[in-house]
Structures are given as C-alpha cells and as structure tokens.
Enzyme design. Sequence first.
Site, PDB file in Angstrom:
ATOM      1  N   ARG A  51       0.796  -1.222   0.000  1.00  0.00           N
ATOM      2  CA  ARG A  51       0.000   0.000   0.000  1.00  0.00           C
ATOM      3  C   ARG A  51       0.827   1.269   0.000  1.00  0.00           C
ATOM      4  NH1 ARG A  51      -2.954  -3.615   1.678  1.00  0.00           N
ATOM      5  NH2 ARG A  51      -1.090  -4.214   2.759  1.00  0.00           N
ATOM      6  N   ARG A 101      11.170   4.162   3.244  1.00  0.00           N
ATOM      7  CA  ARG A 101      10.826   3.215   4.318  1.00  0.00           C
ATOM      8  C   ARG A 101      12.071   2.421   4.666  1.00  0.00           C
ATOM      9  NH1 ARG A 101       5.751  -0.791   4.603  1.00  0.00           N
ATOM     10  NH2 ARG A 101       4.864   1.196   5.278  1.00  0.00           N
ATOM     11  N   HIS A 129       4.975   6.311  11.466  1.00  0.00           N
ATOM     12  CA  HIS A 129       4.480   6.119  10.101  1.00  0.00           C
ATOM     13  C   HIS A 129       3.496   7.257   9.807  1.00  0.00           C
ATOM     14  CE1 HIS A 129       3.208   4.396   6.441  1.00  0.00           C
ATOM     15  NE2 HIS A 129       2.947   3.161   6.809  1.00  0.00           N
TER      16      HIS A 129
HETATM   17  C1  NCD Z   1       1.624  -0.717   8.216  1.00  0.00           C
HETATM   18  C2  NCD Z   1       3.127  -0.552   8.385  1.00  0.00           C
HETATM   19  O1  NCD Z   1       3.890  -0.774   7.443  1.00  0.00           O
HETATM   20  O2  NCD Z   1       3.508  -0.164   9.479  1.00  0.00           O
HETATM   21  N1  NCD Z   1       1.252  -0.966   6.904  1.00  0.00           N
HETATM   22  C3  NCD Z   1       0.975   0.093   6.087  1.00  0.00           C
HETATM   23  O3  NCD Z   1       1.834   0.887   5.780  1.00  0.00           O
HETATM   24  N2  NCD Z   1      -0.290   0.244   5.675  1.00  0.00           N
HETATM   25  C4  NCD Z   1       1.018  -1.683   9.154  1.00  0.00           C
HETATM   26  C5  NCD Z   1       1.586  -3.075   9.200  1.00  0.00           C
HETATM   27  O4  NCD Z   1       2.489  -3.438   8.464  1.00  0.00           O
HETATM   28  O5  NCD Z   1       1.063  -3.838  10.002  1.00  0.00           O
END
Ligand code: NCD
Length: 304
Positions: A51, A101, A129
């Site tokens: 996502r 990331r 995040h």
């Molecule tokens: C989250 C993350 O990467 O922290 N995912 C995301 O970005 N939608 C949640 C997760 O990985 O559980």
Amino acid sequence: MRHLMSPLDLSVEELDNLLDLAHDIERDPKKYAHACDGLKLATCFYEPSTRTRLSFESAMLNLGGSVLGFASADSSSAAKGESVSDTIRVISCYADICAMRHPKEGAALVASQKSGIPVINAGDGGHQHPTQTLTDLLTIRSLKGQLHDMTIGLCGDLKFGRTVHSLINALIRYPGIRFVLISPPELRIPDYIREDVLRRNNIPFEEVKRLDDAIPSLDILYMTRVQRERFFNEEDYVRLKDFYILDKKKMALAKEDMYVLHPLPRVNEIAVEVDDDPRAAYFKQVQYGVYVRMALILTLLKWR
Ligand code: NCD
C-alpha cells in the site's frame, strides 16, 4: 524545505489544511491532474510494502508526475554497504521528492539531514508512520465529520505497531480525545508513549486486555496486526498472533456508528465476515491514502 518524519512536524493548522486539500482532491481530481507535470518522486523502500509504496506512486502519477525507485534493500546499493546518507545525496540528483521506508528507527531522519529534496518517512522500524496517520485522520474525519470528542480504541500490537504510535501523537492535539488501549500485556504501548505523550499531556486513557469489554464504548476501533518481523523469537509471535480476532459476534457489541479501521495488511485479526459490515472502513481507508499522499506531495513541493 520541509520534511515529514512524524505527524508532530505539522502544526494542527497545517494538518487541517492538508486534510482540506485532500478532500478537495477527492471532490475534483481532474483539477490536480497536471499539478506535478515534469516532477519526479523517488520511492526508496528498504522494507516490504504494498500500500504505502504503490499509493505514493499512484498519488504522483495522478498529479501528472513520474516515479522511480527501489522496492527492497537487496535491489539497491544498500546490499553493497552504502549508507542512507550517501544514497539520499545521490537520489537528490535524480528526483524532486523522496518517500523512504527503512527497518531502522530514525533512518529517514538521518537521510533528511543530508538530502537536497524533501524526504517523507514512509515508516521507520517500530517508530513512526506519519503518512498512514494522515490517511487515518482523513478517514476518521470523512466518516465521523470531526477529529475531536471521540473514544478511540487501539487494539493489537501496540508495542511494535508504528501506525499506532503516530496516530496517538496526532490525535492528542484534538480536544476531547480518549483512548482505550487494548493489547496483551506483552504488547502494551512503549513507556515513552504512555509517559511522555499521554500522561504528560493529561490525555485520558485506559489499558485493557479484553476487546469485548472495551468495544461498546468506542467511536473508532483501530485494529492492528501483530508485527512478526519485529519479534525476537517465533514462539512469542505464534503465542500472540491470534490474541484478538474481530468477528460478527464482537461487532454486535459495538455502537451502530463505530467504524473499524486497519492500516492493513490484515492477517487473522479481522475475520473476513466483518468485511460486509457497513462499519468496516479499512478498504475505504486505502483510497483516502492516495488523496492524502497527493495533498502531501503537493504541499511539500510548494514549501521547497
Ligand atoms: C503498516 C506498516 O507498514 O507499518 N502498513 C501500512 O503501511 N499500511 C502496518 C503493518 O504493516 O502492520
């Protein structure tokens, strides 16, 4: 030039302006279709993502810009030992803005200090995040019409779940917010959030173990996955992974206007049978994530 490391980097006024812009984009996306013509977004992802990376890419493409980047540390020069500081100096020559990331807490911050372009933290280890939080805020505001005077239940892995840490940081700035923190004892929120964020700001909260007891009082239930990749041993993960499963029976205990959010990916913590409940908002939330990232890219590029 501004970067985004944590929701606290934005004032409440800036945050509200960003959500207003996202709302306008949702209403009239054509108006923004060429807003980033000729500009490039780099996505530097050292950790898996569906996502976040694709919604950033989709956001930039919707704005008329283009995208480049890498989707894993193995396919970048990190595999040869390059530091994030050096990588971002290089990326600054190729792109106008970067979403990063990384599995290490603080990596995006280190990158931002050497960067010639705005850096967006797209998740740093178990820390923060912020763009998931912008997504969550836009979703809550769109569904409930407000971001104040609500009881928010956060359920699951509150220790390692970075989306929870960022969301708490953002929501405490709105009046009348109360949290119910629902987790097994081993996965309670970190001390620094409990003491330095909640207690220091006199935010009402309780920590409970049972979802059934908590659910009737909630306006929003934010479910999270147990973060397997941040566990020290597999045994603990296996013991805790199915601690909470939200199903129809539990949903029957909730208010008729309590919405369920989840940053996704889901594993077992929400039964598929809940997906058809009109209060299940986690797939709508994905769409809001694109609008809010479009608004963020536009705003950070404007502030350069
Ligand atoms: C989250 C993350 O990467 O922290 N995912 C995301 O970005 N939608 C949640 C997760 O990985 O559980």
